[in-house]
Motif scaffolding. Structure first.
Motif, short mmCIF file in Angstrom:
data_model
loop_
_atom_site.label_atom_id
_atom_site.label_comp_id
_atom_site.label_asym_id
_atom_site.label_seq_id
_atom_site.Cartn_x
_atom_site.Cartn_y
_atom_site.Cartn_z
N SER A 146 0.86 -1.18 0.00
CA SER A 146 0.00 0.00 0.00
C SER A 146 0.89 1.23 0.00
O SER A 146 2.10 1.13 0.26
CB SER A 146 -0.87 0.00 1.26
OG SER A 146 -1.51 1.25 1.46
N GLU A 147 0.29 2.39 -0.27
CA GLU A 147 1.06 3.61 -0.08
C GLU A 147 1.49 3.72 1.38
O GLU A 147 2.52 4.33 1.69
CB GLU A 147 0.25 4.83 -0.49
CG GLU A 147 -1.01 5.09 0.33
CD GLU A 147 -1.80 6.28 -0.18
OE1 GLU A 147 -1.34 6.96 -1.12
OE2 GLU A 147 -2.89 6.53 0.37
N SER A 149 2.73 1.42 3.00
CA SER A 149 3.95 0.64 3.24
C SER A 149 5.11 1.59 3.48
O SER A 149 6.14 1.20 4.03
CB SER A 149 4.26 -0.24 2.03
OG SER A 149 3.31 -1.26 1.88
N ASP A 150 4.94 2.86 3.07
CA ASP A 150 5.93 3.91 3.31
C ASP A 150 5.36 5.02 4.18
O ASP A 150 5.97 5.44 5.15
CB ASP A 150 6.40 4.52 1.98
CG ASP A 150 7.26 3.56 1.18
OD1 ASP A 150 8.34 3.19 1.67
OD2 ASP A 150 6.87 3.19 0.06
N LYS A 167 6.22 -4.78 3.21
CA LYS A 167 7.29 -4.22 2.37
C LYS A 167 8.65 -4.74 2.82
O LYS A 167 9.49 -5.14 1.99
CB LYS A 167 7.27 -2.70 2.41
CG LYS A 167 8.34 -2.04 1.53
CD LYS A 167 8.25 -0.52 1.59
CE LYS A 167 9.21 0.11 0.58
NZ LYS A 167 10.62 -0.24 0.78
N GLN A 190 1.80 -1.02 -4.62
CA GLN A 190 1.48 -0.02 -3.60
C GLN A 190 0.41 0.95 -4.10
O GLN A 190 0.70 2.04 -4.58
CB GLN A 190 2.74 0.76 -3.22
CG GLN A 190 3.81 -0.08 -2.52
CD GLN A 190 5.01 0.76 -2.13
OE1 GLN A 190 6.04 0.73 -2.79
NE2 GLN A 190 4.88 1.51 -1.04
N THR A 192 -2.82 3.62 -3.88
CA THR A 192 -3.42 4.61 -2.99
C THR A 192 -4.80 4.09 -2.59
O THR A 192 -5.12 2.91 -2.81
CB THR A 192 -3.50 5.97 -3.69
OG1 THR A 192 -3.95 6.95 -2.74
CG2 THR A 192 -4.45 5.94 -4.88
N ASP A 236 8.74 -2.69 -7.86
CA ASP A 236 7.56 -2.20 -7.15
C ASP A 236 6.78 -1.27 -8.05
O ASP A 236 7.33 -0.69 -8.99
CB ASP A 236 7.93 -1.50 -5.84
CG ASP A 236 9.02 -0.46 -6.01
OD1 ASP A 236 8.82 0.48 -6.80
OD2 ASP A 236 10.07 -0.58 -5.35
N LYS A 238 3.81 1.82 -7.77
CA LYS A 238 2.92 2.71 -7.02
C LYS A 238 1.75 3.05 -7.95
O LYS A 238 1.94 3.60 -9.02
CB LYS A 238 3.67 3.96 -6.57
CG LYS A 238 4.76 3.62 -5.54
CD LYS A 238 5.66 4.79 -5.23
CE LYS A 238 6.67 4.39 -4.14
NZ LYS A 238 7.53 3.25 -4.56
N SER A 243 -0.44 7.87 -4.38
CA SER A 243 0.56 6.94 -3.84
C SER A 243 1.96 7.45 -4.11
O SER A 243 2.83 7.40 -3.22
CB SER A 243 0.38 5.55 -4.47
OG SER A 243 1.35 4.65 -3.98
N VAL A 244 2.19 7.95 -5.31
CA VAL A 244 3.50 8.51 -5.65
C VAL A 244 3.81 9.70 -4.76
O VAL A 244 4.92 9.81 -4.20
CB VAL A 244 3.53 8.93 -7.14
CG1 VAL A 244 4.85 9.61 -7.46
CG2 VAL A 244 3.31 7.73 -8.04
N THR A 247 4.10 8.59 -0.78
CA THR A 247 5.30 7.83 -0.45
C THR A 247 6.55 8.70 -0.56
O THR A 247 7.45 8.62 0.28
CB THR A 247 5.44 6.60 -1.35
OG1 THR A 247 5.40 7.00 -2.73
CG2 THR A 247 4.33 5.61 -1.10
#
Length: 318
Positions: A146-147, A149-150, A167, A190, A192, A236, A238, A243-244, A247
């Motif tokens: 997922s977003e 994960s960061d 992750k 990953q 959003t 990976d 995103k 999400s971009v 993260t």
């Protein structure tokens, strides 16, 4: 190490966990249209059977396995069914997941452990069970992160923690496999926020019905990213602009990311009576849908008909 060779979808046997709703179901239907042979797993056997029946009637090939991914023996049964019916596994997608809405100091230890059993140990079980089969002829292991994960999201703290763990596990496993020159592509997806029944299935400690904040992306977009990773090795992916952004901000401007995350505290509830606290943490619940409730004022009845596999089914909560 060179990229592992991956087959076209119409030549693949694909295992998908959490296949009875949301992203998993969207991926299954998209893969079936492209000719993949499917092994679909989730906790709700009755709904999986209906999904499999519709795929097979439509000219596809699918078998179903009722399984809780938090139980290693049940995951091994998924692999055994794939080998018995199709003779191999080319791609394994670990999609099953659960969440709990609530403050970290209010959510019970039992609920937090149940969430981790599905989200983290389900991925661990699926990955480690899949490896021996994927090593035989090469293949793809695809884990749903997922977003968060960061980044993180408040009121879903344990979910964020589980996706951080996914992750870490996925990245470490990838390195170990690369060190062994194993012919396996390992991908972390990953996305959003995605318009699926996810909030309806979640455990809920809030005083109102939970929801995902907008903007949300369509689950079909995530399904497309998953199937792309099944044919083209990638580290990976995103999915979705947010999400971009989220993260990247969590890494470059963590203080600002925290401030923005606090703004989500009040955007995760609908002004409605909440559903039961357990949601579908401990048993399969109602869904059978790819899409969630979304913006009901803009709901498209045609889309609703298309994405309800079985409108009144009792289905998996993944």
């Amino acid at each position: 190490m060179s990229k592992p060779p991956l087959k076209s979808l119409d030549q693949q046997v694909i295992v998908i966990t959490g296949a009875s709703s949301g992203i998993g179901l969207a991926t299954a239907l998209a893969a079936a249209k492209q000719g993949a042979k499917l092994v679909l797993a989730a906790r709700s056997g009755s709904t999986l059977e209906e999904i499999g029946r519709q795929i097979n009637v439509g000219g596809g090939q699918a078998i179903t396995v009722q399984a809780d991914v938090g139980e290693r023996a049940q995951v091994e049964a998924i692999a055994a069914a794939a080998i018995q019916h199709f003779g191999r596994i080319d791609t394994w997608v670990n999609d099953a997941g659960a969440s709990v809405y609530g403050r970290l100091d209010e959510v019970s230890e039992e609920d937090s452990q149940r969430l981790f059993k599905t989200n983290f140990w389900g991925v661990v079980n699926g990955s480690l069970v899949a490896l021996p089969y994927l090593k035989v002829n090469g293949g793809a292991l695809i884990n749903l992160g997922s977003e968060v994960s960061d980044a993180v999201v408040p009121l879903q703290g344990m979910y964020s923690a589980s996706k951080h763990a996914v992750k870490g596990f996925t990245d470490a496993l990838r390195i170990e496999l690369e060190a062994d020159d194993a012919p396996i592509s390992v991908t972390l997806i990953q996305p959003t926020a995605v318009d699926t029944p996810y909030p309806e299935h979640a455990g809920n400690y809030l005083s109102q019905e939970p929801m995902l904040p907008s903007p949300m992306i369509e689950p079909e977009k995530v399904a497309s990213a998953i199937l792309d990773a099944a044919t083209d090795p990638v580290r990976d992916v995103k999915v979705g602009a947010m999400s971009v952004i989220n993260t990247a901000m969590s890494k470059v401007l963590p203080g600002l990311a925290d401030t923005m995350a606090k703004m989500q505290m009040g955007r995760q509830q609908r002004n409605e009576v909440p559903h039961s606290r357990d949601g579908t943490l401990y048993q399969a619940g109602e869904s059978g849908r790819i899409h969630g409730r979304g913006d009901q004022s803009k709901a498209d009845p045609k889309r609703a008909r298309q994405t309800n596999v079985r409108p009144h089914a009792v289905v998996d909560g993944d």
